[in-house]
Design a protein around this motif. Structure first.
Motif, mmCIF file in Angstrom:
data_model
loop_
_atom_site.group_PDB
_atom_site.id
_atom_site.type_symbol
_atom_site.label_atom_id
_atom_site.label_comp_id
_atom_site.label_asym_id
_atom_site.label_seq_id
_atom_site.Cartn_x
_atom_site.Cartn_y
_atom_site.Cartn_z
ATOM 1 N N ARG A 1 4.108 1.436 0.620
ATOM 2 C CA ARG A 1 4.477 2.605 1.430
ATOM 3 C C ARG A 1 5.548 3.277 0.794
ATOM 4 N NH1 ARG A 1 8.198 4.004 4.465
ATOM 5 N NH2 ARG A 1 9.324 2.326 4.355
ATOM 6 N N LYS A 2 6.427 2.563 0.223
ATOM 7 C CA LYS A 2 7.678 3.228 -0.265
ATOM 8 C C LYS A 2 7.289 3.727 -1.530
ATOM 9 C CE LYS A 2 11.080 0.130 1.090
ATOM 10 N NZ LYS A 2 12.188 -0.748 0.999
ATOM 11 N N SER B 1 -0.607 12.073 -0.482
ATOM 12 C CA SER B 1 -0.567 11.636 0.684
ATOM 13 C C SER B 1 -1.985 11.529 1.362
ATOM 14 C CB SER B 1 0.374 12.571 1.687
ATOM 15 O OG SER B 1 -0.127 13.705 1.826
ATOM 16 N N GLU C 1 5.788 7.335 -0.922
ATOM 17 C CA GLU C 1 6.867 8.400 -0.447
ATOM 18 C C GLU C 1 7.197 8.994 -1.485
ATOM 19 O OE1 GLU C 1 9.934 6.385 1.602
ATOM 20 O OE2 GLU C 1 8.655 6.110 3.410
#
Length: 104
Positions: free
Chosen positions: A29-30, A39, A33
């Motif tokens: 998830r990080k 995305s 980002e």
């Protein structure tokens, strides 16, 4: 002019573009980002693209995904493979940077 869209099918089979697979984790998830351009990809596609980048560019089976900052050469790699095919020049970052269609 239409903006470039990264296609997850470059790294996973059709139908798996948004799958998480075994990659749904905090570190993934990080990682995601740092790449808002991707995305619309699931963790599986991100992991497969990172694996390709690790092997083709860094010549290791897996470069640690716990990165601390954005690395645009990863996006250059994704763009290269999508628009030009297989990468075969190892750490030639000058050549890789030419795959900058995604910046338009």
């Amino acid at each position: 002019m239409m903006s470039f869209v990264f296609d997850a099918k470059t790294f996973v089979r059709p139908g798996y573009e948004t799958e998480q697979g075994d990659w749904a984790s905090e570190s993934m998830r990080k990682f995601a980002e740092f790449y808002p351009e991707l995305s619309h990809w699931g963790a599986l596609a991100l992991a497969m693209a990172w694996q390709g980048y690790s092997q083709d560019v860094w010549l290791v089976s897996w470069e640690d995904i716990n990165i601390k900052e954005r690395d645009e050469s990863f996006l250059d790699y994704c763009c290269w493979v999508q628009t030009r095919g297989r990468w075969g020049w190892e750490r030639d970052f000058d050549r890789l940077a030419k795959a900058n269609d995604w910046k338009s």
